[in-house]
Design an enzyme around this catalytic site. Structure first.
Site, PDB file in Angstrom:
ATOM      1  N   VAL A  67       0.850  -1.194   0.000  1.00 28.86           N
ATOM      2  CA  VAL A  67       0.000   0.000   0.000  1.00 28.86           C
ATOM      3  C   VAL A  67       0.883   1.240   0.000  1.00 28.86           C
ATOM      4  CG1 VAL A  67      -1.668   1.335   1.353  1.00 28.86           C
ATOM      5  CG2 VAL A  67      -1.872  -1.160   1.265  1.00 28.86           C
ATOM      6  N   ALA A  89       4.508   4.141   2.837  1.00 30.75           N
ATOM      7  CA  ALA A  89       3.986   2.892   2.269  1.00 30.75           C
ATOM      8  C   ALA A  89       4.134   1.785   3.301  1.00 30.75           C
ATOM      9  CB  ALA A  89       4.761   2.515   1.012  1.00 30.75           C
ATOM     10  N   LYS A  90       3.530   0.676   3.046  1.00 30.90           N
ATOM     11  CA  LYS A  90       3.752  -0.515   3.890  1.00 30.90           C
ATOM     12  C   LYS A  90       3.328  -1.730   3.094  1.00 30.90           C
ATOM     13  CE  LYS A  90       5.078  -1.142   8.193  1.00 30.90           C
ATOM     14  NZ  LYS A  90       5.877  -0.176   8.974  1.00 30.90           N
ATOM     15  N   GLY A  91       3.902  -2.869   3.450  1.00 35.53           N
ATOM     16  CA  GLY A  91       3.510  -4.117   2.813  1.00 35.53           C
ATOM     17  C   GLY A  91       3.286  -5.175   3.866  1.00 35.53           C
ATOM     18  N   ASP A 131      10.251  -5.110   8.592  1.00 37.43           N
ATOM     19  CA  ASP A 131       9.272  -4.771   9.631  1.00 37.43           C
ATOM     20  C   ASP A 131       9.094  -6.060  10.449  1.00 37.43           C
ATOM     21  OD1 ASP A 131       7.310  -2.425  10.324  1.00 37.43           O
ATOM     22  OD2 ASP A 131       6.070  -4.219  10.450  1.00 37.43           O
TER      23      ASP A 131
END
Ligand code: GLU
Length: 424
Positions: A68, A113-115, A154
């Site tokens: 995202v 962003a992040k996944g 992360d």
């Protein structure tokens, strides 16, 4: 046939709704227009992919993955990839929004962003993890890149996962692309100091907070929840500064000694046995009990929503440092603020990781690498400046550290958005 009941998720509330509510509250305090709140309250792009993976026994498992992008007004989007059974799209969206604020607060030229992939990395073999990671990378390959979107580690991912992402991307381009991912192993373009950076940034914030209160870290008691990358190194650094870590925990449970825990022994024990429990000279406590200990400093460094409206009134710490993203719910925030607890919010307290990720990206683009002392000194400059800006804003606006930090960040992103203008 037996049905296995899925364990309850750690997410009690929808994290994206929390993030949106926080934005609205901050906008009220800082006078951000409704139009901007509408824009910043949504994620620019959310990619959802399925990841078919060959397991070691020959069968095929299909994992669900997300990447995202929340916002790119200030630069390419940046943020980690999480491997955890409780990952949801709304969790990834919230984490992406928080990354936008974190990068803006630190003044580094990135959006957020992040996944995430729904999986339990502890139950996958290394080769399964590698195949899954490479397939995930290839599913998001058109979205990531040094000028576009730059992943990092992360919860549940580490330097080897970054190495596989880097390699898969580079193999497809036909040459090494150092800037596609950060948190890489040192020998293939990682930055010195990146592994410890999140904990080091937290330490620098804690030092500032303690100094502002006219206190000393030397002799303070601390409890650290989570013994992954952040909690482990933070425990170590706190001890180096003279603090007494009296409790620590991992996902299985915690250990406690009212005098102090031998942190080096705890690290060795965790490495040998895979858990903290059973360390000589400590009693076992639960994760919930650890949060309620009578300590000067509490650092939740694991997952979101561990301090909530249910347990916040029983928290006895004087300073809470959010090593994790979102460990306090808004209800917990309010209760702790009323009790006079100083909260060092996630976007400030755990930003050291992304700051050194920025340094790694810069070093990779220039193919020129810095000494560790240089990395740490520049990290100290950036986190200390952000801390002081937040502290001053908290006083001038008569608000909390959370609202001051989010407010400064949202203002910067709002300004960038307004200056660029709305396309078309
Ligand atoms: N996952 C980390 C965070 O939440 C690091 C992100 C990065 O380095 O891009 O801040």
């Amino acid at each position: 046939m037996t049905t296995v009941e899925a364990p309850a998720s750690h997410l009690l509330e929808n994290p994206f709704e929390i993030a949106q509510r926080q934005l609205q509250l901050v906008a009220d305090v800082f006078g951000i227009s409704d139009d901007l709140v509408k824009v910043l309250g949504q994620c620019k792009k959310a990619l959802s992919v399925s990841i078919p993976t060959r397991m070691d026994d020959g069968s095929v498992e299909v994992f669900q993955g997300y990447r995202v992008t929340h916002n790119i007004a200030r630069g390419p989007s940046k943020g980690g990839i999480r491997y955890h059974p409780d990952v949801t799209l709304d969790e990834v969206k919230a984490l992406a929004m928080w990354m936008t604020w974190k990068c803006a607060l630190m003044g580094i030229p990135f959006g957020g962003a992040k996944g995430g992939v729904i999986c339990d990395p502890k139950r996958l073999s290394r080769s399964e993890l590698e195949r899954m990671t490479r397939r995930f990378t290839s599913e998001i390959i058109n979205e990531i890149g040094p000028e576009r979107d730059i992943p990092a580690p992360d919860v549940g991912t580490d330097a080897s996962v970054m190495a596989w992402i880097f390699d898969t991307f580079s193999m497809n381009k036909g040459h090494s692309v150092l800037g596609v991912v950060t948190g890489k192993p040192i020998m293939i373009g990682g930055s010195l100091g990146r592994e410890e950076a999140t904990a080091r940034g937290a330490l620098y914030c804690i030092r500032q907070a303690v100094q502002k209160r006219g206190e000393q870290l030397d002799g303070m008691t601390a409890a650290v929840q989570g013994f992954g990358n952040v909690g482990l190194h933070l425990s170590r650094f706190l001890v180096e500064d003279g603090a007494k870590v009296i409790a620590a925990s991992d996902s299985v449970g915690g250990i406690y000694n009212p005098d102090r825990i031998d942190v080096s022994a705890a690290i060795a024990h965790k490495q040998e046995t895979g858990a903290l429990a059973g360390l000589r000279g400590t009693e076992e406590i639960t994760n919930e009990e650890l949060l309620l200990l009578d300590v000067d400093l509490l650092a939740p460094c694991a997952l979101e929503q561990v301090i909530t409206g249910e347990n916040a009134d029983k928290v006895r710490a004087k300073i809470v440092c959010e090593g994790a993203n979102g460990p306090l719910t808004p209800a917990a925030d309010e209760i702790l603020e009323d009790k006079g607890v100083l909260i060092l919010p996630d976007v400030l307290a755990n930003a050291g990781g992304v700051v050194v990720s920025y340094f790694e990206w810069v070093q990779g683009l220039q193919e020129y690498f810095w000494k560790e002392d240089e990395v740490n000194a520049k990290l100290n400059d950036i986190t200390t400046r952000a801390f002081n800006e937040t502290w001053v804003t908290r006083e001038s606006k008569q608000t909390t550290m959370r609202f001051a930090s989010y407010g400064l960040a949202v203002q910067r992103v709002a300004e960038a958005t307004t200056t660029r203008g709305l396309y078309p």
